[in-house]
Design a protein around this motif. Structure first.
Motif, PDB file in Angstrom:
ATOM      1  N   ARG A 303      50.054  36.722  55.937  1.00 21.21           N
ATOM      2  CA  ARG A 303      49.137  36.292  54.888  1.00 21.21           C
ATOM      3  C   ARG A 303      48.249  37.466  54.437  1.00 21.21           C
ATOM      4  N   GLN A 304      47.736  38.216  55.439  1.00 16.75           N
ATOM      5  CA  GLN A 304      46.844  39.321  55.093  1.00 16.75           C
ATOM      6  C   GLN A 304      47.594  40.450  54.383  1.00 16.75           C
ATOM      7  N   ARG A 305      48.827  40.699  54.806  1.00 14.16           N
ATOM      8  CA  ARG A 305      49.616  41.735  54.132  1.00 14.16           C
ATOM      9  C   ARG A 305      49.821  41.364  52.662  1.00 14.16           C
ATOM     10  N   ILE A 306      50.095  40.072  52.434  1.00 10.46           N
ATOM     11  CA  ILE A 306      50.300  39.617  51.059  1.00 10.46           C
ATOM     12  C   ILE A 306      49.014  39.746  50.254  1.00 10.46           C
ATOM     13  N   MET A 307      47.885  39.333  50.868  1.00  8.52           N
ATOM     14  CA  MET A 307      46.588  39.405  50.177  1.00  8.52           C
ATOM     15  C   MET A 307      46.275  40.847  49.779  1.00  8.52           C
ATOM     16  N   VAL A 308      46.528  41.778  50.701  1.00  9.08           N
ATOM     17  CA  VAL A 308      46.242  43.190  50.417  1.00  9.08           C
ATOM     18  C   VAL A 308      47.088  43.659  49.247  1.00  9.08           C
ATOM     19  N   ALA A 309      48.375  43.289  49.270  1.00 11.74           N
ATOM     20  CA  ALA A 309      49.278  43.708  48.193  1.00 11.74           C
ATOM     21  C   ALA A 309      48.818  43.129  46.861  1.00 11.74           C
ATOM     22  N   ILE A 310      48.450  41.850  46.869  1.00 14.88           N
ATOM     23  CA  ILE A 310      48.017  41.196  45.629  1.00 14.88           C
ATOM     24  C   ILE A 310      46.722  41.820  45.124  1.00 14.88           C
ATOM     25  N   ASN A 311      45.759  42.051  46.050  1.00 20.17           N
ATOM     26  CA  ASN A 311      44.487  42.659  45.644  1.00 20.17           C
ATOM     27  C   ASN A 311      44.691  44.045  45.048  1.00 20.17           C
ATOM     28  N   ASN A 312      45.620  44.807  45.650  1.00 17.89           N
ATOM     29  CA  ASN A 312      45.916  46.138  45.126  1.00 17.89           C
ATOM     30  C   ASN A 312      46.348  46.070  43.673  1.00 17.89           C
ATOM     31  N   VAL A 313      47.247  45.163  43.388  1.00 12.11           N
ATOM     32  CA  VAL A 313      47.754  45.021  42.026  1.00 12.11           C
ATOM     33  C   VAL A 313      46.646  44.538  41.107  1.00 12.11           C
ATOM     34  N   LYS A 314      45.899  43.543  41.584  1.00 11.19           N
ATOM     35  CA  LYS A 314      44.851  42.958  40.740  1.00 11.19           C
ATOM     36  C   LYS A 314      43.784  43.965  40.368  1.00 11.19           C
ATOM     37  N   THR A 315      43.322  44.730  41.360  1.00 12.71           N
ATOM     38  CA  THR A 315      42.244  45.677  41.066  1.00 12.71           C
ATOM     39  C   THR A 315      42.749  46.791  40.150  1.00 12.71           C
ATOM     40  N   THR A 316      44.041  47.100  40.242  1.00 17.47           N
ATOM     41  CA  THR A 316      44.588  48.143  39.377  1.00 17.47           C
ATOM     42  C   THR A 316      44.539  47.728  37.917  1.00 17.47           C
ATOM     43  N   PHE A 317      44.830  46.468  37.656  1.00 13.93           N
ATOM     44  CA  PHE A 317      44.944  46.041  36.263  1.00 13.93           C
ATOM     45  C   PHE A 317      43.702  45.313  35.760  1.00 13.93           C
ATOM     46  N   GLU A 318      42.682  45.232  36.619  1.00 15.45           N
ATOM     47  CA  GLU A 318      41.455  44.555  36.230  1.00 15.45           C
ATOM     48  C   GLU A 318      40.857  45.216  34.995  1.00 15.45           C
ATOM     49  N   LYS A 319      40.289  44.399  34.129  1.00 13.52           N
ATOM     50  CA  LYS A 319      39.618  44.972  32.956  1.00 13.52           C
ATOM     51  C   LYS A 319      38.323  45.596  33.424  1.00 13.52           C
ATOM     52  N   GLU A 320      38.096  46.835  33.045  1.00 14.79           N
ATOM     53  CA  GLU A 320      36.849  47.466  33.452  1.00 14.79           C
ATOM     54  C   GLU A 320      35.722  46.895  32.611  1.00 14.79           C
ATOM     55  N   GLU A 321      34.701  46.427  33.331  1.00 12.57           N
ATOM     56  CA  GLU A 321      33.638  45.726  32.614  1.00 12.57           C
ATOM     57  C   GLU A 321      32.816  46.667  31.758  1.00 12.57           C
ATOM     58  N   LYS A 322      32.509  47.843  32.339  1.00  9.67           N
ATOM     59  CA  LYS A 322      31.614  48.734  31.606  1.00  9.67           C
ATOM     60  C   LYS A 322      32.394  49.805  30.884  1.00  9.67           C
ATOM     61  N   GLU A 323      32.083  49.970  29.646  1.00  8.67           N
ATOM     62  CA  GLU A 323      32.661  51.083  28.913  1.00  8.67           C
ATOM     63  C   GLU A 323      31.823  52.311  29.273  1.00  8.67           C
ATOM     64  N   GLN A 324      32.304  53.449  28.869  1.00  8.35           N
ATOM     65  CA  GLN A 324      31.560  54.662  29.181  1.00  8.35           C
ATOM     66  C   GLN A 324      30.169  54.602  28.545  1.00  8.35           C
ATOM     67  N   VAL A 325      29.171  54.930  29.338  1.00 14.21           N
ATOM     68  CA  VAL A 325      27.783  54.847  28.846  1.00 14.21           C
ATOM     69  C   VAL A 325      27.460  56.097  28.031  1.00 14.21           C
ATOM     70  N   SER A 326      26.844  55.884  26.906  1.00 12.61           N
ATOM     71  CA  SER A 326      26.474  57.071  26.121  1.00 12.61           C
ATOM     72  C   SER A 326      25.023  57.444  26.419  1.00 12.61           C
ATOM     73  N   LEU A 327      24.683  58.663  26.203  1.00 10.63           N
ATOM     74  CA  LEU A 327      23.342  59.157  26.516  1.00 10.63           C
ATOM     75  C   LEU A 327      22.266  58.367  25.796  1.00 10.63           C
ATOM     76  N   GLU A 328      22.598  57.928  24.563  1.00 11.76           N
ATOM     77  CA  GLU A 328      21.614  57.224  23.737  1.00 11.76           C
ATOM     78  C   GLU A 328      21.110  55.951  24.392  1.00 11.76           C
TER      79      GLU A 328
END
Ligand code: ZN
Length: 331
Positions: A303-328
């Motif tokens: 179960r844990q091996r599967i969870m790790v594999a799934i989390n790896n894939v999920k975090t890779t394709f997760e939408k990044e919440e923050k865009e690059q912050v500009s100085l302004e």
């Protein structure tokens, strides 16, 4: 071999094609000269299982409405096929003999699979897979067998009571089969394996689990764990690895790149650079495993091996919440 009627209708068409090739291209007389499906009776065929390259010669002796080939267990075993409802194929013998050349084969890995590189004419029963040797050949199951079953005796203790094909081979006697229950018809329902009817992997797995839940002799957790362990987990891990180590390809000229050029266009022709492994391939079994299999898996390590594999894939394709912050943003 008793072949499906549907296959017979197709083979009839193939026989006409082969005759036409003989007459028009080779200038020879036609060979099959068939007019109707019944003319196929007595014809030699080559049976070839998927992902193998050794065909076995057999003779058509009848037709069935079921989508299955009935044949001697030794015949099925010779083409490395057991009774798990997998796919199978048959050809008219003359077809591979005149319409086959190694030049037709793709040069990719696995390109030689599914082609009749070898054709077995005589089957030696000793050489086939042992599964077929374990088929019993008695007409009546003796009382002793039931008594032993009641006591939960090990299978090795009833070997002498139930003769099998193996015992015939050991004695050197003629190979025969037998049945315990007379049937009026070979064609009982279902006529088609659901493995074939179900289109997607998801449907197949859901179907298998449903069946496992219904049969009290089958442990549904064991089935789920085996499926995850042998197929799905390695598939997810393998696809993720392939995604991260992938090469890139030019859409226009097909040039391959270990890494995409910084310009993101092809150095040779300026064409668009694309991935060779896509996100979909990595994610395809994630939901299936998470929603359907995981709840049936008891083995904590698995179960844990599967969870790790799934989390790896999920975090890779997760939408990044923050865009690059500009100085302004700080003023
Ligand atoms: Zn290019």
């Amino acid at each position: 071999v008793v072949i499906p009627k549907k296959a017979a209708e197709h083979l009839l068409k193939v026989s006409k094609f082969i005759d036409e090739v003989l007459v028009k291209l080779a200038g020879m007389p036609p060979f099959y000269k068939m007019n109707e499906v019944d003319d196929l009776i007595g014809t030699l065929i080559v049976a070839l299982s998927p992902h193998t390259y050794a065909g076995v010669v057999g003779r058509i002796v009848g037709f069935t409405d079921s989508m299955v080939c009935f044949a001697h267990p030794i015949f099925h075993a010779a083409k490395r096929r057991d009774c798990d409802g997998d796919e199978d194929s048959i050809m008219l013998l003359l077809d591979p003999l005149i319409n086959f050349s190694k030049l037709y084969l793709p040069d990719r890995v696995g390109g030689r699979m599914d082609s009749p590189l070898l054709i077995t004419v005589t089957i030696n029963p000793e050489e086939v897979d042992e599964q077929a040797h374990n088929v019993d050949i008695c007409y009546r199951i003796p009382l002793k067998f039931y008594e032993a079953a009641e006591k939960g005796k090990h299978i090795s203790e009833v070997l002498d009571i139930i003769p099998t094909i193996k015992s015939l081979i050991e004695k050197g006697s003629e190979i025969r089969t037998a049945f315990t229950h007379p049937q009026s018809s070979l064609e009982t329902r279902p006529a088609e394996s659901s493995y074939k009817r179900y289109g997607s992997m998801l449907e197949k797995i859901v179907g298998q689990l449903k069946l496992a839940e219904r049969i009290s002799a089958v442990d549904v957790h064991y089935v789920a764990e085996k499926m995850a362990e042998t197929h799905l987990l390695s598939d997810i891990l393998g696809n993720a690895r392939a995604f991260f180590l992938q090469k890139f390809r030019c859409k226009k000229c097909g040039a391959r790149y270990r890494r995409p050029p910084l310009t993101n266009t092809c150095v040779k022709c300026g064409g668009e650079i694309v991935q060779t492994v896509f996100r979909g391939a990595v994610e395809k079994y994630i939901e299936l495993v998470e929603d359907i299999l995981l709840k049936n898996i008891r083995n904590e390590y698995l179960r844990q091996r599967i969870m790790v594999a799934i989390n790896n894939v999920k975090t890779t394709f997760e939408k990044e919440e923050k865009e690059q912050v500009s100085l302004e943003d700080f003023f």
